[in-house]
Scaffold this motif. Structure first.
Motif, PDB file in Angstrom:
ATOM      1  N   GLY A  95      37.042  30.286 -10.044  1.00  0.00           N
ATOM      2  CA  GLY A  95      35.594  30.228  -9.987  1.00  0.00           C
ATOM      3  C   GLY A  95      35.031  28.917  -9.485  1.00  0.00           C
ATOM      4  O   GLY A  95      33.964  28.881  -8.879  1.00  0.00           O
ATOM      5  N   TYR A 106      36.614  36.089 -13.236  1.00  0.00           N
ATOM      6  CA  TYR A 106      37.488  35.208 -12.462  1.00  0.00           C
ATOM      7  C   TYR A 106      38.926  35.255 -12.978  1.00  0.00           C
ATOM      8  O   TYR A 106      39.547  34.233 -13.240  1.00  0.00           O
ATOM      9  CB  TYR A 106      36.953  33.779 -12.490  1.00  0.00           C
ATOM     10  CG  TYR A 106      35.633  33.637 -11.767  1.00  0.00           C
ATOM     11  CD1 TYR A 106      35.556  33.815 -10.385  1.00  0.00           C
ATOM     12  CD2 TYR A 106      34.462  33.351 -12.456  1.00  0.00           C
ATOM     13  CE1 TYR A 106      34.347  33.692  -9.716  1.00  0.00           C
ATOM     14  CE2 TYR A 106      33.244  33.234 -11.805  1.00  0.00           C
ATOM     15  CZ  TYR A 106      33.200  33.407 -10.426  1.00  0.00           C
ATOM     16  OH  TYR A 106      31.996  33.297  -9.764  1.00  0.00           O
ATOM     17  N   LEU A 124      29.162  27.752 -14.050  1.00  0.00           N
ATOM     18  CA  LEU A 124      29.200  29.113 -13.504  1.00  0.00           C
ATOM     19  C   LEU A 124      28.214  30.047 -14.186  1.00  0.00           C
ATOM     20  O   LEU A 124      28.234  31.259 -13.936  1.00  0.00           O
ATOM     21  CB  LEU A 124      30.625  29.675 -13.641  1.00  0.00           C
ATOM     22  CG  LEU A 124      31.682  29.020 -12.746  1.00  0.00           C
ATOM     23  CD1 LEU A 124      33.083  29.440 -13.160  1.00  0.00           C
ATOM     24  CD2 LEU A 124      31.436  29.377 -11.281  1.00  0.00           C
ATOM     25  N   LYS A 138      26.360  32.738 -12.139  1.00  0.00           N
ATOM     26  CA  LYS A 138      27.156  33.910 -11.769  1.00  0.00           C
ATOM     27  C   LYS A 138      27.133  34.958 -12.882  1.00  0.00           C
ATOM     28  O   LYS A 138      27.079  36.163 -12.621  1.00  0.00           O
ATOM     29  CB  LYS A 138      28.602  33.494 -11.477  1.00  0.00           C
ATOM     30  CG  LYS A 138      28.755  32.567 -10.274  1.00  0.00           C
ATOM     31  CD  LYS A 138      28.409  33.302  -8.985  1.00  0.00           C
ATOM     32  CE  LYS A 138      28.658  32.431  -7.771  1.00  0.00           C
ATOM     33  NZ  LYS A 138      28.307  33.121  -6.500  1.00  0.00           N
ATOM     34  N   ARG A 149      36.030  27.936  -4.816  1.00  0.00           N
ATOM     35  CA  ARG A 149      34.720  28.121  -4.211  1.00  0.00           C
ATOM     36  C   ARG A 149      34.044  26.818  -3.839  1.00  0.00           C
ATOM     37  O   ARG A 149      33.299  26.753  -2.874  1.00  0.00           O
ATOM     38  CB  ARG A 149      33.826  28.941  -5.160  1.00  0.00           C
ATOM     39  CG  ARG A 149      34.156  30.416  -5.097  1.00  0.00           C
ATOM     40  CD  ARG A 149      33.716  31.187  -6.315  1.00  0.00           C
ATOM     41  NE  ARG A 149      34.025  32.611  -6.155  1.00  0.00           N
ATOM     42  CZ  ARG A 149      35.251  33.131  -6.261  1.00  0.00           C
ATOM     43  NH1 ARG A 149      36.281  32.343  -6.517  1.00  0.00           N
ATOM     44  NH2 ARG A 149      35.448  34.423  -6.090  1.00  0.00           N
ATOM     45  N   LEU A 204      33.102  35.490 -17.888  1.00  0.00           N
ATOM     46  CA  LEU A 204      33.784  34.726 -16.842  1.00  0.00           C
ATOM     47  C   LEU A 204      35.289  34.972 -16.854  1.00  0.00           C
ATOM     48  O   LEU A 204      35.931  34.977 -15.800  1.00  0.00           O
ATOM     49  CB  LEU A 204      33.504  33.231 -17.019  1.00  0.00           C
ATOM     50  CG  LEU A 204      32.090  32.756 -16.670  1.00  0.00           C
ATOM     51  CD1 LEU A 204      31.880  31.317 -17.130  1.00  0.00           C
ATOM     52  CD2 LEU A 204      31.842  32.866 -15.162  1.00  0.00           C
ATOM     53  N   GLU A 208      23.658  36.621 -12.960  1.00  0.00           N
ATOM     54  CA  GLU A 208      23.553  37.575 -11.850  1.00  0.00           C
ATOM     55  C   GLU A 208      24.302  38.863 -12.164  1.00  0.00           C
ATOM     56  O   GLU A 208      23.797  39.968 -11.932  1.00  0.00           O
ATOM     57  CB  GLU A 208      24.107  36.926 -10.580  1.00  0.00           C
ATOM     58  CG  GLU A 208      24.047  37.789  -9.338  1.00  0.00           C
ATOM     59  CD  GLU A 208      24.676  37.098  -8.144  1.00  0.00           C
ATOM     60  OE1 GLU A 208      25.212  37.796  -7.263  1.00  0.00           O
ATOM     61  OE2 GLU A 208      24.633  35.845  -8.076  1.00  0.00           O
ATOM     62  N   ALA A 209      25.517  38.736 -12.696  1.00  0.00           N
ATOM     63  CA  ALA A 209      26.314  39.914 -13.047  1.00  0.00           C
ATOM     64  C   ALA A 209      25.659  40.703 -14.178  1.00  0.00           C
ATOM     65  O   ALA A 209      25.680  41.943 -14.178  1.00  0.00           O
ATOM     66  CB  ALA A 209      27.724  39.484 -13.457  1.00  0.00           C
TER      67      ALA A 209
END
Length: 463
Positions: free
Chosen positions: A127, A107, A441, A444, A131, A103, A447-448
């Motif tokens: 982040g 971010y 988060l 995220k 958002r 992270l 997913e990454a």
């Protein structure tokens, strides 16, 4: 602040990251080592330092006084069982560092000078705040501010200065007759002034100079220190199985917790709960997983792939707590000094070295402590500078270094109890925003990670 709720947040959060990622980071341990040795380093990537320098900077703050002194404090307060809970903090901490440091790159945000920065306050701002926005802004702004404010005081070098002063006083100043046990303030003050001069020469050069210095110093000191501990363990090899068993059994019966360390509000009637708090507290102090300081260091890495830095950061707790702290703890336990001495902190480790390696052990440990303490001080200054820059602007962040080096004097002459209380309190405050933002988060990061691991065979190498 270091009660069971914070333990639940750190250990429970780390366990969540471990299960949520389905142990994915651990499956790519070899790939993480390739990243660390520079196989994928692209000099054109954004950032200030390479992956190895980022890990060395983070380890400079963790491998060292946290291992030499922190584990000694844990055994002094909680006995052998404290190490078991340090292991727990390290194992889940590897997953925590993977998430928080991924992270930190994902971010990154710009400071008021337009320079790209990483760290929990930027993760929260870029982040979460940008958002989600809306009414949540009123929560996220104070959360980022809380981390930055605590990050000004938590990374102060007072523990390192205190323990370095203590070992110099106990092993050199008093034996040589330069000071007496009851009148040592002058010697401590002189040590503090010398440390101020040495640290100032490096930290005013910024993270680039810090990274280069720590990348050279830390590996050499780790080799020397580990070599000494291996020699101690080899001379007491028959005792090791007994103490490995005692570490596990004592973790659940808490037979060696000091009465002064028992927190009556902790679970299981206070004793075992207090032992868990001691172990997790000292484990987190050692590996810094979930505190956010690790994200400040790794957030400066040169990379366009956030997952890469998460994988590199994951190696930290394994090197720091599972390997180095365990070796120190076993050295203290097998030599028996933990039973017969009221010594605390670095002096307890010094007693173990003296018992197994008479004369030479003292000087080898002193050399390691000097370099470990100074390297920790170098990295910590960068953390506080970034936090102050976030709060009042990058234009004024350099002012932190003057406050920082001045605190070395305080650490040199203060009691170890006062120093630990201040640092632990600030670290507790730093952990709250770091873990909350990382949990929110986490999707995220997952997913990454899935995207990165699916592309792993296509990456360009720079061997």
């Amino acid at each position: 602040m270091w009660g069971m709720p914070l333990v639940y947040l750190l250990v429970g959060g780390g366990l969540f990251f471990l299960l949520y990622s389905r142990f994915a980071p651990f499956k790519y341990f070899k790939h993480a080592l390739n990243i660390l040795r520079g196989k994928y380093d692209d000099p054109d990537d954004p950032g200030d330092i390479n992956h190895f320098e980022a890990l060395a900077s983070a380890l400079a703050a963790t491998v060292g006084m946290g291992n030499i002194s922190g584990v000694a404090v844990a055994i002094f307060m909680g006995g052998p069982g404290a190490l078991f809970w340090m292991w727990v903090s390290a194992f889940v901490g590897m997953a925590t560092k993977f998430f928080t440091c991924t992270l930190a790159i994902m971010y990154r945000g710009e400071d008021t000078a337009g320079k790209v920065q990483g760290g929990p306050m930027y993760v929260i701002r870029e982040g979460l705040e940008k958002r989600w926005g809306g009414n949540w802004t009123y929560l996220f702004k104070p959360l980022a501010g809380l981390f930055a404010l605590a990050g000004i005081f938590g990374p102060l070098p007072i523990f390192q200065a205190n323990q370095l002063t203590q070992i110099l006083r106990d092993s050199i100043y008093i034996p040589q007759g330069w000071v007496t046990a009851n009148a040592h303030m002058g010697g401590d003050l002189i040590t503090g002034i010398v440390l101020v001069i040495i640290v100032s020469i490096v930290i005013f050069g910024g993270i680039t100079r810090i990274g280069k210095v720590t990348a050279r110093v830390v590996p050499a000191m780790v080799v020397i220190y580990v070599g000494c501990v291996i020699a101690i363990l080899a001379s007491h090899i028959t005792e090791i199985p007994h103490y490995l068993g005692l570490i596990v059994t004592d973790a659940f019966n808490a037979n060696h917790v000091r009465p002064s360390a028992i927190n009556g509000d902790a679970m299981f009637g206070g004793i075992v709960g207090s032992l868990i708090v001691i172990g997790i507290q000292r484990g987190v102090f050692s590996n810094e997983a979930g505190l956010g300081t690790e994200a400040l260091a790794h957030g400066a890495a040169k990379t366009k792939e956030p997952v890469r830095e998460g994988l590199v950061a994951m190696l930290g707790p394994a090197i720091d707590t599972i390997i180095t702290c365990t070796m120190t703890a076993l050295a203290i336990l097998v030599t028996g000094v933990w039973k017969s001495s009221e010594a605390n902190g670095v002096t307890l480790t010094l007693n173990a070295f003296n018992e197994a390696l008479p004369t030479v052990g003292t000087y080898l440990l002193v050399i390691c402590v000097v370099f470990f303490a100074i390297s920790s001080m170098l990295t910590y200054s960068y953390y506080g500078t970034k936090c102050l820059g976030y709060l009042i602007g990058a234009k004024y962040q350099h002012l932190y270094n003057y406050f920082y080096v001045g605190s070395i004097i305080f650490g040199s002459i203060a009691s170890i109890g006062a120093v630990i209380d201040l640092i632990d309190g600030m670290f507790a405050l730093m952990a709250i925003p770091t873990m909350i933002s990382a949990v929110l988060l986490a999707p995220k990061v997952k997913e990454a990670a899935q995207s990165y691991f699916s592309r792993i065979e296509t990456f360009k190498t720079f061997d």
